[in-house]
Design an enzyme around this catalytic site. Structure first.
Site, PDB file in Angstrom:
ATOM      1  N   ASP A  57      -2.144 -35.935  22.059  1.00  0.00           N
ATOM      2  CA  ASP A  57      -3.029 -35.976  20.902  1.00  0.00           C
ATOM      3  C   ASP A  57      -3.587 -34.569  20.702  1.00  0.00           C
ATOM      4  O   ASP A  57      -3.528 -33.735  21.612  1.00  0.00           O
ATOM      5  CB  ASP A  57      -4.160 -36.976  21.209  1.00  0.00           C
ATOM      6  CG  ASP A  57      -5.315 -36.854  20.252  1.00  0.00           C
ATOM      7  OD1 ASP A  57      -5.085 -37.029  19.044  1.00  0.00           O
ATOM      8  OD2 ASP A  57      -6.436 -36.523  20.697  1.00  0.00           O
ATOM      9  N   ASP A  59      -6.875 -33.707  18.411  1.00  0.00           N
ATOM     10  CA  ASP A  59      -8.350 -33.650  18.333  1.00  0.00           C
ATOM     11  C   ASP A  59      -8.990 -34.156  19.624  1.00  0.00           C
ATOM     12  O   ASP A  59      -8.813 -35.311  19.990  1.00  0.00           O
ATOM     13  CB  ASP A  59      -8.839 -34.498  17.150  1.00  0.00           C
ATOM     14  CG  ASP A  59      -8.558 -33.820  15.811  1.00  0.00           C
ATOM     15  OD1 ASP A  59      -8.166 -34.521  14.865  1.00  0.00           O
ATOM     16  OD2 ASP A  59      -8.704 -32.590  15.733  1.00  0.00           O
TER      17      ASP A  59
HETATM   18  N1  LIG Z   1     -13.918 -36.222   9.371  1.00  0.00           N
HETATM   19  C1  LIG Z   1     -12.878 -37.058   9.136  1.00  0.00           C
HETATM   20  N2  LIG Z   1     -12.251 -37.579  10.203  1.00  0.00           N
HETATM   21  C2  LIG Z   1     -11.213 -38.384   9.935  1.00  0.00           C
HETATM   22  C3  LIG Z   1     -10.758 -38.681   8.631  1.00  0.00           C
HETATM   23  N3  LIG Z   1      -9.695 -39.500   8.729  1.00  0.00           N
HETATM   24  C4  LIG Z   1      -9.505 -39.707  10.057  1.00  0.00           C
HETATM   25  N4  LIG Z   1     -10.424 -39.040  10.761  1.00  0.00           N
HETATM   26  C5  LIG Z   1     -10.558 -38.963  12.196  1.00  0.00           C
HETATM   27  O1  LIG Z   1      -9.524 -38.124  12.686  1.00  0.00           O
HETATM   28  C6  LIG Z   1      -9.163 -38.579  13.971  1.00  0.00           C
HETATM   29  C7  LIG Z   1      -7.779 -38.030  14.185  1.00  0.00           C
HETATM   30  O2  LIG Z   1      -7.192 -38.632  15.245  1.00  0.00           O
HETATM   31  P1  LIG Z   1      -6.373 -37.866  16.398  1.00  0.00           P
HETATM   32  O3  LIG Z   1      -5.129 -38.665  16.448  1.00  0.00           O
HETATM   33  O4  LIG Z   1      -6.105 -36.438  16.008  1.00  0.00           O
HETATM   34  O5  LIG Z   1      -7.240 -37.944  17.612  1.00  0.00           O
HETATM   35  C8  LIG Z   1      -9.313 -40.083  13.910  1.00  0.00           C
HETATM   36  O6  LIG Z   1      -9.682 -40.592  15.182  1.00  0.00           O
HETATM   37  C9  LIG Z   1     -10.414 -40.310  12.870  1.00  0.00           C
HETATM   38  O7  LIG Z   1     -11.641 -40.653  13.468  1.00  0.00           O
HETATM   39  C10 LIG Z   1     -11.455 -38.104   7.542  1.00  0.00           C
HETATM   40  O8  LIG Z   1     -11.106 -38.309   6.363  1.00  0.00           O
HETATM   41  N5  LIG Z   1     -12.509 -37.306   7.847  1.00  0.00           N
HETATM   42 MG   LIG Z   2      -8.142 -37.288  19.651  1.00  0.00          MG
END
Ligand SMILES: Nc1nc2c(ncn2[C@@H]2O[C@H](COP(=O)(O)O)[C@@H](O)[C@H]2O)c(=O)[nH]1
Ligand SMILES: [Mg+2]
Length: 313
Positions: A57, A59
């Site tokens: 992953d 983020d």
């Molecule tokens: N600030 C925002 N966060 C968002 C949006 N759509 C989704 N999300 C968040 O991104 C993570 C990405 O997940 P990962 O796979 O990279 O860990 C997801 O958990 C959402 O909480 C948005 O429009 N704005």
């Molecule tokens: Mg993540």
């Protein structure tokens, strides 16, 4: 962080003792079944780098969950939302969606099918908001440059090692791929063996036109989502897999690989650690509590590399 002479000798004698990786016995490292981890880890070392792949992953897995000064690390969508040329209407409505759907995403009690439906709504509505206005990649790059140093400590050493061993890395993110690639490039870890599968902005006549397909949301991050994706051809015969994530949904990222595969799942736990620990230990093979480094995956790879070096003498 290197292995001691005794550890290297153990590897030469094909003896891989989990005890040799001191990091795994720190208080902040929890394993529900150390014997299972040891068995799979030995498979990895004996199988060598050619059978390995990493699925991670982005983020709060590749990036830290907290900076040493306590300041927050922006998510890949957070980097998008920090772009100043975005219309105020987009920011307001995007924040409303985040406030509505994020609590659903992390609710431990809602049925999964209900959560999946809500996530599809969230990503669909966000895509519908990203239509009809300009946003240059250079603006995303400018914001992303502030977070190129927010990768976990020793991320560069990890990516360097993976590149040296030619081990494919899939960065699988339900976030915004334009931000993910920008951070990885500016952090100088976007090596040829690294692929990113995520949500990328789509343009039409120079204006934003939503997201490219397929939609990757929090709960469809698995290798079945890679059906007919070119990446799948690259890795489908690499049956030793290290999966890394910070949320429970990340643990399924390698689902869809042959049942015969061996997988070690590493979970980085930070928020609500005490109340979430049991679920994380039932989901991940190794749970790292408030560990803002890549030292554990690096230690696993170091043992593989040492064994490979001995094999090639
Ligand atoms: N600030 C925002 N966060 C968002 C949006 N759509 C989704 N999300 C968040 O991104 C993570 C990405 O997940 P990962 O796979 O990279 O860990 C997801 O958990 C959402 O909480 C948005 O429009 N704005
Ligand atoms: Mg993540």
């Amino acid at each position: 962080m290197g292995l001691s002479k005794e550890q290297e000798r153990n590897i030469v004698e094909n003896v891989i003792r989990l005890e040799d990786i001191a990091l795994l016995w720190n208080d902040n490292c929890k394993m529900k079944n150390p014997e299972r981890v040891k068995q799979i880890f030995n498979e990895f070392v004996m199988g060598g780098p050619d059978r390995l792949q990493v699925v991670s992953d982005f983020d709060y897995t590749i990036t830290k969950q907290r900076k040493s000064d306590g300041s927050p690390v922006l998510s890949s969508f957070g980097i998008l939302n920090a772009c100043e040329s975005l219309p105020t209407k987009f920011i307001e409505e995007s924040n409303n969606l985040h406030n509505k759907y994020r609590p659903i995403e992390i609710d431990p009690h809602l049925p999964m099918d209900e959560k999946v439906q809500c996530m599809i709504e969230w990503w669909t509505k966000t895509g519908e908001l990203l239509v009809g206005f300009k946003l240059e990649q250079s603006e995303i790059d400018a914001v992303a440059s502030k977070y190129k140093d927010s990768l976990r400590d020793n991320s560069h050493k990890l990516f360097d090692t993976l590149n040296r061993l030619n081990i494919p890395v899939l960065v699988f993110s339900a976030g915004l791929g334009n931000s993910v690639i920008s951070v990885l490039k500016q952090a100088n870890v976007m090596y040829p063996n690294v692929s990113v599968i995520s949500n990328f902005l789509q343009y039409k006549n120079g204006l934003l036109d939503g997201f490219q397909k397929p939609m990757i949301h929090s709960f469809n991050k698995n290798e079945t989502a890679l059906d007919r994706h070119k990446y799948y051809d690259l890795v489908h015969n690499r049956d030793h897999i290290i999966v890394m994530g910070d949320s429970l949904g990340d643990a399924d990222m390698a689902n869809g690989v042959p049942a015969s595969s061996h997988i070690i799942k590493i979970g980085f736990l930070y928020d609500h650690a005490e109340e979430s620990l049991e679920k994380y230990m039932n989901t991940f093979d190794i749970v790292l509590i408030d560990d803002q480094t890549m030292n554990v995956p690096l230690a696993l790879l170091e043992a593989v590399e040492k064994k490979e070096a001995v094999r090639n003498i």
